[in-house]
Design an enzyme around this catalytic site. Structure first.
Site, PDB file in Angstrom:
ATOM      1  N   HIS A  47       0.544  -1.482   0.176  1.00  0.00           N
ATOM      2  CA  HIS A  47       0.304  -0.579   0.254  1.00  0.00           C
ATOM      3  C   HIS A  47       0.873   1.511   0.121  1.00  0.00           C
ATOM      4  CE1 HIS A  47      -4.095  -1.980   1.729  1.00  0.00           C
ATOM      5  NE2 HIS A  47      -2.646  -2.770   2.445  1.00  0.00           N
ATOM      6  N   TYR A 214      -5.760  -7.116  -2.411  1.00  0.00           N
ATOM      7  CA  TYR A 214      -6.161  -5.661  -3.306  1.00  0.00           C
ATOM      8  C   TYR A 214      -5.132  -6.218  -4.346  1.00  0.00           C
ATOM      9  CZ  TYR A 214      -1.452  -5.132  -0.331  1.00  0.00           C
ATOM     10  OH  TYR A 214       0.018  -4.929  -0.577  1.00  0.00           O
TER      11      TYR A 214
END
Ligand code: FAD
Length: 381
Positions: A47, A214
């Site tokens: 991230h 993700y």
């Protein structure tokens, strides 16, 4: 100290590379020494919050990251069994308007490559494993495993959790195994996503286990998961080991059909120990200073470990810019005073694994700007 001292960064991981790029941009005489012969595109995602993307802007790679990375609309937390939404944290356009930069998820290898490509030619040397470091008072001598030596005026230990520079400052000590492992896999996005379409970014929670999922590309054709699962022991001679779909089926049996779809789509999965250290009693001494996992390794449960290494690198550069090099103790004290509290807070929240499990406000973390936040005076801290 000379006007433009020789700065040697040990380790070209995410923190060391950011430091080298920012210090080179500031006009400093910097070199970075990395033990690996080259970097590979290993199976992991990462991230990049707005707090990191502002540093990427300064490095000149924000636009390219925005082009290749996935832009999650929300961070969802869901019940691992029922799929019920426990938290929905706005990212996407909200991150840009509210925090001033995107929130991205990308392939870690693609991110690292963009960072290393941003370095000016000739400042990164591979195949340079530091084996000994000696602070002689007027200079530091670096000895490498290939038999070569180099001299530097300042040494930045960005050499990760088993840092040689940390060992030199504080004595050799293994990090602590937290009793948790992380399974990691990157693979082509499965066509069948179970009962729900895949969220752009979702953490599934049940009992003591979780799975963070993700996309790692803008096209959403590659997906990543990373887990946190209790496991009482770990052989500390290994930094990771291969795992299997069968183990994943066993650990996540009974979880939501979306999680099952991910496990069935997995091609290769590995298992990593989650390690920590207690806050260090010092971050620097003489001509040597630490950053990133070398001084505050943490569980990855806020997805902010690399972010803290990159922020450290930016603040250390800023301290050199603002104070110069005449009084290194003062520069390093200012750096630590402006990093220790935030890094320790992130370390603690990561340890407790509570981040965004419910609808909390993440502004203190995502809204931080390393370039504009006023520096706290070291003496008053
Ligand atoms: P590292 O990235 O470990 O780099 C250290 C470098 O130093 C390496 O390249 C190493 O080869 C080199 N080196 C070591 N010793 C020597 C030596 N003697 N001589 C020369 N070179 C040397 N963070 C996030 O921000 N977001 C995430 O989504 C995220 N997910 C994670 C998932 C997992 C499972 C784990 C374990 C961590 C995750 N992290 C994440 C944390 C993140 O990976 C680390 O915090 C980050 O890599 C620390 O960066 P660093 O530069 O300090 O150290």
């Amino acid at each position: 100290m000379k006007q433009n001292p020789r700065i040697a960064i040990i380790g070209a991981g995410l923190g060391g590379t950011a430091g080298a790029a920012l210090m080179a941009k500031a006009g400093f005489n910097v070199k970075v020494y990395e033990q690996a012969p080259a970097f590979a595109r290993i199976g992991a995602g990462i991230h990049l919050g707005p707090n990191v993307m502002k540093v990427m802007r300064a490095m000149g790679i924000e636009d390219e990251l925005n082009r290749i990375g996935a832009h999650p609309d929300y961070w969802y937390s869901r019940d691992g069994i029922t799929g019920e939404v426990m938290a929905q944290i706005p990212l996407g356009d909200y991150a840009v308007s509210h925090y001033g930069a995107s929130y991205l998820t990308v392939h870690r290898g693609d991110f690292h490559k963009l960072m290393t490509d941003a370095l000016p030619p000739g400042i990164l040397e591979f195949n340079k494993k530091l084996s000994k470091v000696e602070d002689l008072g007027d200079k530091v001598v670096l000895s490498f495993a290939d038999g070569t030596t180099e001299e530097a005026d300042i040494v930045v230990g960005a050499d990760g959790i088993n840092s040689k520079i940390r060992d030199t400052l504080l004595g050799s000590e293994l990090p602590k195994y937290t009793g948790y492992v992380a399974h990691r896999a990157v693979f082509p996005t499965p066509l069948d996503s179970g009962a729900l379409p895949f969220d752009m970014c979702c953490k599934w929670w049940a009992g003591n286990d979780h799975m963070m999922v993700y996309f790692v590309t803008r096209k959403k054709d590659e997906i990543y998961y990373v887990t946190g699962v209790p496991e009482s022991t770990w052989d500390m001679s290994k930094s990771w080991e291969p795992c299997s779909k069968d183990e994943m089926r066993r650990v996540f049996g009974g979880w939501h059909s979306s999680v099952q779809a991910l496990i069935e789509g997995t091609q290769e999965v590995t298992r990593w120990p989650l390690l920590e250290r207690d806050p260090l009693p010092l971050w620097s001494r003489g001509r040597m200073v630490l950053l990133g996992d070398a001084c505050h390794p943490m569980k990855p449960h806020m997805a902010q470990g690399a972010a803290m290494a990159i922020e450290d690198a930016a603040i250390l550069t800023r301290c050199f810019q603002e104070m110069g090099f005449t009084d290194l103790d003062a520069v390093f004290n200012l750096y630590e005073a402006n990093r220790a509290e935030r890094a320790s807070k992130v370390q603690l929240v990561s340890h407790n694994n509570t981040w965004l499990k419910t609808n909390e406000n993440p502004d203190w973390c995502f809204g931080y700007d390393v370039f504009t936040t006023p520096l706290v005076d070291a003496k008053k801290n």
